[in-house]
Design an enzyme around this catalytic site. Structure first.
Site, PDB file in Angstrom:
ATOM      1  N   LYS A  22       0.839  -1.203   0.000  1.00 49.06           N
ATOM      2  CA  LYS A  22       0.000   0.000   0.000  1.00 49.06           C
ATOM      3  C   LYS A  22       0.872   1.250   0.000  1.00 49.06           C
ATOM      4  CE  LYS A  22      -2.250   0.748   3.877  1.00 49.06           C
ATOM      5  NZ  LYS A  22      -1.829   2.006   4.554  1.00 49.06           N
ATOM      6  N   GLY A  69      -5.581   7.700   5.507  1.00 49.96           N
ATOM      7  CA  GLY A  69      -4.671   8.735   5.996  1.00 49.96           C
ATOM      8  C   GLY A  69      -3.570   9.087   5.013  1.00 49.96           C
ATOM      9  N   SER A 144       5.189  12.800  11.547  1.00 54.95           N
ATOM     10  CA  SER A 144       4.789  11.729  10.631  1.00 54.95           C
ATOM     11  C   SER A 144       5.620  11.814   9.365  1.00 54.95           C
ATOM     12  CB  SER A 144       3.302  11.840  10.276  1.00 54.95           C
ATOM     13  OG  SER A 144       2.976  10.939   9.235  1.00 54.95           O
ATOM     14  N   SER A 145       6.193  10.691   8.963  1.00 57.98           N
ATOM     15  CA  SER A 145       6.984  10.673   7.731  1.00 57.98           C
ATOM     16  C   SER A 145       6.119  10.957   6.514  1.00 57.98           C
ATOM     17  CB  SER A 145       7.674   9.316   7.572  1.00 57.98           C
ATOM     18  OG  SER A 145       6.713   8.279   7.449  1.00 57.98           O
ATOM     19  N   ASP A 291       4.302   0.403  12.464  1.00 57.10           N
ATOM     20  CA  ASP A 291       3.105  -0.293  11.988  1.00 57.10           C
ATOM     21  C   ASP A 291       3.064  -1.771  12.369  1.00 57.10           C
ATOM     22  OD1 ASP A 291       1.837   1.879  10.921  1.00 57.10           O
ATOM     23  OD2 ASP A 291       2.451   1.518   8.862  1.00 57.10           O
ATOM     24  N   ARG A 322      -3.775   3.624  18.742  1.00 59.16           N
ATOM     25  CA  ARG A 322      -3.476   2.193  18.736  1.00 59.16           C
ATOM     26  C   ARG A 322      -2.931   1.686  20.059  1.00 59.16           C
ATOM     27  NH1 ARG A 322      -1.107   1.635  12.512  1.00 59.16           N
ATOM     28  NH2 ARG A 322      -3.162   1.304  11.565  1.00 59.16           N
ATOM     29  N   LYS A 389      -9.134  -2.271   4.135  1.00 64.68           N
ATOM     30  CA  LYS A 389      -8.317  -1.055   4.039  1.00 64.68           C
ATOM     31  C   LYS A 389      -6.951  -1.354   3.452  1.00 64.68           C
ATOM     32  CE  LYS A 389      -6.281   2.635   6.836  1.00 64.68           C
ATOM     33  NZ  LYS A 389      -6.608   3.763   5.972  1.00 64.68           N
TER      34      LYS A 389
END
EC number: 2.5.1.19
Length: 408
Positions: A22, A69, A144-145, A291, A322, A389
């Site tokens: 993804k 996102g 955030s990258s 992740d 999370r 997703k």
């Protein structure tokens, strides 16, 4: 749809083909929109990539990317440089709670015209496409990258290219490296020296650089690593298509899961996973690979070993918080677990409560991370279709491995 999941007997030794990454797919789809000469094969079948394709091909004034996102961040930059085009970029209620101010500030400093349609610092965004002539910008590197990647993906199309200065400690460095490697593969020249990334302008892409193959998703492979770790002796499975020199940070699974009792052998374009002996506890900094934190925590719980995970601050702003979600659901199962803003500590325990219903919080990784526990006890995964997703075929692939999957 809820799923009642259990394993009767042993995990079958078999081969699974996993959809394209993804992360790679969404980067390449945006590059393809900017450079139509690019062709892509083995695209991800995920909802996020579908959302990207629909957004990029649509002509509406309102673009709704739902829970995606990656699409929100990348498309914010994309529409900022679409001269004369005005759009409102929006998403799900959760998307409207996910901050985007750092990226908007960076784009505004380059000359972009972006307004907040509702709450300051959050989607939805009203974007009026402009020609951006400025080429120097600074951005906080620890949030955030994806903010950084969004800027890098449009950089080649800026008239003067881009000089991007990263401030502070970099989060998820492999994802930035992935972006730069894909730019290189497409023939877009770039340099990463110290804390400065420079991208040279590129008007069009033709020739060999225009044909790009997406590697299968390593994040999706993590669930099969977890199954291999929890399965009995003699279990093996083959996953494809994977490269030994992967662009994906989550390829660190091959090293990390060695400590959790899984050996990895690269053979051609596939990996062979086999059962080995696990450590009694693990201590990991997952700053580069957040992740896979959920999968690792659940694996350790299933193995009855302690774990300490750090570098997890970005998990607070994902599809759900999370860390809190993990704590809540693992406690239902009997886990002794503590979390902070950026860490998780799990005590070793032999207790796993059975027939627990796991809430998934609109988060695909919650559903898939907990599924391997069905090797130990029957388990219910609520709203299980959320896996679309990133991995629509996940439950079908578990059936191939011998799991009983009852949908209701």
């Amino acid at each position: 749809m809820d799923i009642q999941l259990q394993l009767n007997g042993a995990v079958k030794s078999t081969a699974i083909t996993i959809t394209g990454s993804k992360s790679e797919s969404n980067r390449l789809l945006l590059l393809q929109a900017l450079y139509p000469g690019i062709t892509i094969s083995n695209l991800s079948e995920s909802d996020d990539s579908d959302a990207m394709q629909k957004a990029l091909s649509g002509n509406g004034e309102v673009i709704d990317i739902h829970h995606a996102g990656t699409a929100m961040r990348f498309l914010t930059a994309y529409y900022a440089i679409q001269e004369g085009k005005e759009v409102v970029l929006t998403g799900s209620p959760r998307m409207k709670e996910r901050p985007i101010g750092v990226l908007v500030d960076a784009l505004r400093s380059l000359g972009a015209k972006i307004e907040y349609a509702e709450n300051e610092g959050f989607p939805p965004l009203k974007i009026t496409g402009q020609k951006l002539l400025k080429n120097k910008v600074s951005i906080k590197a620890g949030v955030s990258s994806q903010y950084i990647t969004a800027l890098l993906l449009i950089a080649g199309k800026l008239e003067n290219g881009l000089e991007l200065t990263l401030e502070g400690e970099i989060t998820s460095r492999p994802y930035i490296d992935m972006t730069l490697s894909l730019l290189n593969e497409a023939g877009i020249e770039n340099y990463f020296e110290g804390n400065v990334i420079t991208v040279v302008p590129k008007s069009e892409i033709v020739g060999l650089a225009s044909k790009i193959v997406v590697e299968s998703d390593w994040s999706s492979a993590s669930y099969f690593y977890s199954i291999a770790a929890l399965a009995g002796e003699g279990t093996s499975m083959r996953l494809s298509s994977y490269k030994k020199n992967s662009l994906q940070g989550d390829s660190a699974l091959a090293v990390i899961y060695k400590g959790l009792g899984v050996d990895t052998v690269f053979e051609g374009n596939s990996i062979l996973l086999s059962k080995a002996s696990a450590s009694k506890s693990i201590d990991l900094d997952l700053n580069d690979t957040p992740d896979i934190a959920q999968t690792i925590a659940v694996t350790c719980f299933g193995l009855g070993i302690a774990c300490s995970l750090r570098g997890l601050h970005t998990l607070k702003i994902k599809e759900t918080d999370r860390l809190e979600a993990l704590k809540t659901e693992m406690k239902k199962l009997g886990a002794k677990i503590k979390v902070t803003n950026d860490s998780l500590i799990l005590e070793a325990s032999d207790v796993i409560n059975s027939n627990i219903a796991i809430a998934t919080y609109n988060d695909h990784r919650m559903a898939m991370a907990f599924a391997p526990l069905a090797i130990r006890v029957p388990i219910c995964i609520q709203d299980a279709d959320v896996v679309s997703k990133s991995y629509p075929a996940f439950w079908d692939d578990l059936q191939v491995l011998g799991f009983t999957v009852n949908r209701h």
